[in-house]
Design a protein around this motif. Structure first.
Motif, PDB file in Angstrom:
ATOM      1  N   LEU A  29      11.934   3.364  -3.345  1.00 24.53           N
ATOM      2  CA  LEU A  29      12.157   2.827  -4.677  1.00 24.53           C
ATOM      3  C   LEU A  29      12.593   3.902  -5.662  1.00 24.53           C
ATOM      4  O   LEU A  29      12.185   5.045  -5.558  1.00 24.53           O
ATOM      5  N   PRO A  30      13.388   3.546  -6.649  1.00 26.18           N
ATOM      6  CA  PRO A  30      13.785   4.507  -7.672  1.00 26.18           C
ATOM      7  C   PRO A  30      12.599   4.927  -8.519  1.00 26.18           C
ATOM      8  O   PRO A  30      11.642   4.185  -8.678  1.00 26.18           O
ATOM      9  N   LYS A  31      12.674   6.099  -9.108  1.00 27.39           N
ATOM     10  CA  LYS A  31      11.552   6.665  -9.831  1.00 27.39           C
ATOM     11  C   LYS A  31      11.213   5.895 -11.096  1.00 27.39           C
ATOM     12  O   LYS A  31      10.112   5.994 -11.618  1.00 27.39           O
ATOM     13  N   ARG A  32      12.149   5.143 -11.646  1.00 26.78           N
ATOM     14  CA  ARG A  32      11.887   4.443 -12.902  1.00 26.78           C
ATOM     15  C   ARG A  32      10.951   3.244 -12.733  1.00 26.78           C
ATOM     16  O   ARG A  32      10.489   2.677 -13.718  1.00 26.78           O
ATOM     17  N   ILE A  33      10.686   2.810 -11.509  1.00 30.57           N
ATOM     18  CA  ILE A  33       9.769   1.696 -11.282  1.00 30.57           C
ATOM     19  C   ILE A  33       8.352   2.141 -11.635  1.00 30.57           C
ATOM     20  O   ILE A  33       7.892   3.201 -11.205  1.00 30.57           O
ATOM     21  N   SER A  34       7.641   1.311 -12.416  1.00 34.22           N
ATOM     22  CA  SER A  34       6.299   1.671 -12.870  1.00 34.22           C
ATOM     23  C   SER A  34       5.290   1.571 -11.740  1.00 34.22           C
ATOM     24  O   SER A  34       5.550   0.947 -10.705  1.00 34.22           O
ATOM     25  N   GLY A  35       4.113   2.172 -11.983  1.00 33.08           N
ATOM     26  CA  GLY A  35       3.054   2.124 -10.983  1.00 33.08           C
ATOM     27  C   GLY A  35       2.605   0.700 -10.709  1.00 33.08           C
ATOM     28  O   GLY A  35       2.320   0.345  -9.565  1.00 33.08           O
ATOM     29  N   GLU A  36       2.527  -0.134 -11.769  1.00 32.06           N
ATOM     30  CA  GLU A  36       2.118  -1.528 -11.589  1.00 32.06           C
ATOM     31  C   GLU A  36       3.129  -2.288 -10.732  1.00 32.06           C
ATOM     32  O   GLU A  36       2.750  -3.066  -9.855  1.00 32.06           O
ATOM     33  N   GLN A  37       4.417  -2.069 -10.982  1.00 28.63           N
ATOM     34  CA  GLN A  37       5.452  -2.746 -10.195  1.00 28.63           C
ATOM     35  C   GLN A  37       5.411  -2.299  -8.734  1.00 28.63           C
ATOM     36  O   GLN A  37       5.585  -3.111  -7.823  1.00 28.63           O
ATOM     37  N   LEU A  38       5.176  -1.001  -8.528  1.00 27.53           N
ATOM     38  CA  LEU A  38       5.052  -0.474  -7.171  1.00 27.53           C
ATOM     39  C   LEU A  38       3.885  -1.129  -6.442  1.00 27.53           C
ATOM     40  O   LEU A  38       4.006  -1.537  -5.284  1.00 27.53           O
ATOM     41  N   PHE A  39       2.751  -1.249  -7.158  1.00 24.60           N
ATOM     42  CA  PHE A  39       1.566  -1.843  -6.536  1.00 24.60           C
ATOM     43  C   PHE A  39       1.808  -3.318  -6.208  1.00 24.60           C
ATOM     44  O   PHE A  39       1.426  -3.790  -5.135  1.00 24.60           O
ATOM     45  N   MET A  40       2.443  -4.055  -7.132  1.00 23.91           N
ATOM     46  CA  MET A  40       2.725  -5.465  -6.883  1.00 23.91           C
ATOM     47  C   MET A  40       3.622  -5.645  -5.667  1.00 23.91           C
ATOM     48  O   MET A  40       3.389  -6.520  -4.824  1.00 23.91           O
ATOM     49  N   LEU A  41       4.644  -4.809  -5.541  1.00 25.60           N
ATOM     50  CA  LEU A  41       5.528  -4.871  -4.378  1.00 25.60           C
ATOM     51  C   LEU A  41       4.760  -4.520  -3.107  1.00 25.60           C
ATOM     52  O   LEU A  41       4.914  -5.173  -2.071  1.00 25.60           O
ATOM     53  N   SER A  42       3.903  -3.502  -3.217  1.00 19.70           N
ATOM     54  CA  SER A  42       3.107  -3.084  -2.068  1.00 19.70           C
ATOM     55  C   SER A  42       2.163  -4.191  -1.609  1.00 19.70           C
ATOM     56  O   SER A  42       2.002  -4.438  -0.413  1.00 19.70           O
ATOM     57  N   VAL A  43       1.560  -4.888  -2.588  1.00 15.60           N
ATOM     58  CA  VAL A  43       0.644  -5.982  -2.255  1.00 15.60           C
ATOM     59  C   VAL A  43       1.389  -7.113  -1.551  1.00 15.60           C
ATOM     60  O   VAL A  43       0.873  -7.713  -0.599  1.00 15.60           O
ATOM     61  N   LEU A  44       2.603  -7.388  -1.996  1.00 15.25           N
ATOM     62  CA  LEU A  44       3.404  -8.416  -1.322  1.00 15.25           C
ATOM     63  C   LEU A  44       3.678  -8.033   0.125  1.00 15.25           C
ATOM     64  O   LEU A  44       3.619  -8.869   1.028  1.00 15.25           O
ATOM     65  N   VAL A  45       3.967  -6.741   0.347  1.00 20.34           N
ATOM     66  CA  VAL A  45       4.204  -6.247   1.709  1.00 20.34           C
ATOM     67  C   VAL A  45       2.929  -6.356   2.540  1.00 20.34           C
ATOM     68  O   VAL A  45       2.954  -6.801   3.697  1.00 20.34           O
ATOM     69  N   VAL A  46       1.796  -5.962   1.950  1.00 23.46           N
ATOM     70  CA  VAL A  46       0.511  -6.016   2.657  1.00 23.46           C
ATOM     71  C   VAL A  46       0.141  -7.463   2.988  1.00 23.46           C
ATOM     72  O   VAL A  46      -0.262  -7.764   4.116  1.00 23.46           O
ATOM     73  N   ASN A  47       0.297  -8.357   2.000  1.00 22.88           N
ATOM     74  CA  ASN A  47       0.003  -9.759   2.261  1.00 22.88           C
ATOM     75  C   ASN A  47       0.932 -10.338   3.325  1.00 22.88           C
ATOM     76  O   ASN A  47       0.514 -11.128   4.174  1.00 22.88           O
TER      77      ASN A  47
END
Length: 419
Positions: A8-26
């Motif tokens: 992911l590009p660096k401009r993505i916030s920590g919250e957005q990263l976590f939300m994307l990560s949770v979707l991957v985990v789910n």
């Protein structure tokens, strides 16, 4: 594990990263369960569903430690914070050892109650329980400090290791499938401890936590533990009761229905992870918090609507793609179960919001309707359709009461500000 954060590009916030990560985990966890259902078939999947349900129950209990750690990681600072975290690790480990030992010792009795093929699966699961509590405290630190990259890595590591190890052993070993699943769960708990920041811990008795702070921690812990108990009852009692009252084949069919219908709840969970530290921080700064609740209720409501419509329009397609034709008899019930879960997911956001504000009435409301759901299913279980209908009744009443409480509470707060 860190692949997402690197791409992911660096401009993505920590919250957005976590939300994307949770979707991957789910998504990974769903793939894990779906493959299990397809490979094992309804009867053996019923045993797997019991272990998955035990894992969900464990996650709710351990969530108490995670949420307490997250909240006071926001409120405490410096030495007090390190002392608090160190003490929470000790308490979490001790509780995990006690609970794991109980599961290990009473494994034969658990086998009889839930009609499983072996007691060994419960013993292996019990060995891993202390690791799960340590992992949850570790995640609580990351959640409270909004270190979403590290938090994402722990969830990705747990999911990926369980997925790879379980199916490798299923295909390469001659072990009973339920034992393989429990081994995969055990090993994934260890992997989920990474990264582990030991510098955040202090066991020094020279750093004191005041009586007022201790009382605050204790009260929030008890309140959260009570609410997580209601979560266990509402989210898992149906599967356990169905396994008890119905034959293994029907229980396996119902497990597939529950797994698909709970998509809404698992998506909602990521918003709870973001909601708590945000609300606590705003309250600490004396700022309004209701807009945070509205935002996440809106997100979950929109997602729930899409999922329920999909289940209404394409039930057979969804079940065939996800589990196979063996499970098609559950198609008429799919949208109904999704509705029940959607109502629970939305009411859950209200409850966690008030939990963040140290208000206990919504927790008591959830407990009452959790017990009502158990009572209704225990009395009315003529068939699987009746089981689902009882859950719709209980969850509809829960959501309505939670919304009424919010309206009344919000009006009182506005009057207090005006006065």
């Amino acid at each position: 594990m860190q692949a997402i954060s690197k791409i992911l590009p660096k401009r993505i916030s920590g919250e957005q990263l976590f939300m994307l990560s949770v979707l991957v985990v789910n998504g990974g966890n769903y793939l894990y369960n779906l493959l299990m259902g397809r490979i094992l078939g309804p009867e053996k999947f019923a045993d797997a569903a019991i272990l998955i349900t035990f894992l969900l129950v464990l996650s709710f209990i351990a969530m108490t430690f995670q949420l307490v750690t997250a909240k006071f990681s926001v409120l405490f600072e410096n030495g007090t914070l390190k002392r608090f975290i160190g003490r929470t690790y000790v308490h979490g480990a001790l509780f995990g050892v006690f609970m794991g030992a109980a599961i290990f010792i009473f494994a034969p009795q658990l086998q009889q109650v839930f009609n499983t093929s072996t007691a060994i699966m419960f013993k292996v699961f019990g060995i891993g329980v202390p690791l799960y509590f340590l992992m949850s405290v570790n995640r609580g630190v990351f959640q409270g400090k909004k270190e979403f990259k590290s938090l994402s890595i722990t969830y990705q590591g747990e999911m990926l290791s369980r997925l790879v190890i379980t199916f490798t052993l299923l295909f390469l070993s001659g072990l009973e499938s339920s034992v393989v699943i429990s081994l995969g769960i055990l090993i994934s708990f260890g992997v989920g401890l990474v990264p582990f920041k030991y510098k955040n811990i202090s066991l020094s008795k020279h750093i004191a936590i005041s009586k007022a702070e201790n009382k605050q921690v204790r009260n929030f812990f008890l309140l959260t533990a009570f609410y997580e108990l209601t979560q266990i009852i509402i989210n898992n009692s149906d599967i356990l009761l169905v396994k008890h009252y119905f034959a293994s084949y029907e229980a396996g069919l119902y497990a597939s229905l529950a797994l698909i219908g709970r998509i809404v709840y698992f998506v909602a969970w990521m918003f709870v992870m973001l909601l708590l530290p945000t609300v606590v921080a705003l309250k600490k700064e004396g700022k309004p918090t209701a807009h945070v609740l509205f935002k996440y209720v809106g997100y979950i409501g929109a997602i729930a609507l899409v999922i329920v419509l999909g289940c209404v329009l394409f039930p057979k397609t969804v079940i065939t793609i996800l589990f196979g034709s063996e499970y098609l008899s559950m198609a008429p019930l799919l949208w109904k179960y999704a509705v029940a879960t959607a109502m629970f997911a939305i009411s859950n956001i209200f409850a966690y919001y008030y939990l963040s504000l140290d208000k206990y009435v919504p927790v008591i409301i959830s407990a009452i309707f959790g017990m009502l759901q158990v009572g209704l299913v225990a009395v009315f279980h003529k068939n699987l359709a009746q089981v689902v209908h009882m859950q719709i009744v209980a969850m509809a009443m829960l959501l309505i009461i939670q919304m009424i409480f919010f309206v009344i509470s919000n009006r009182k707060e506005k009057r207090t500000i005006i006065d």
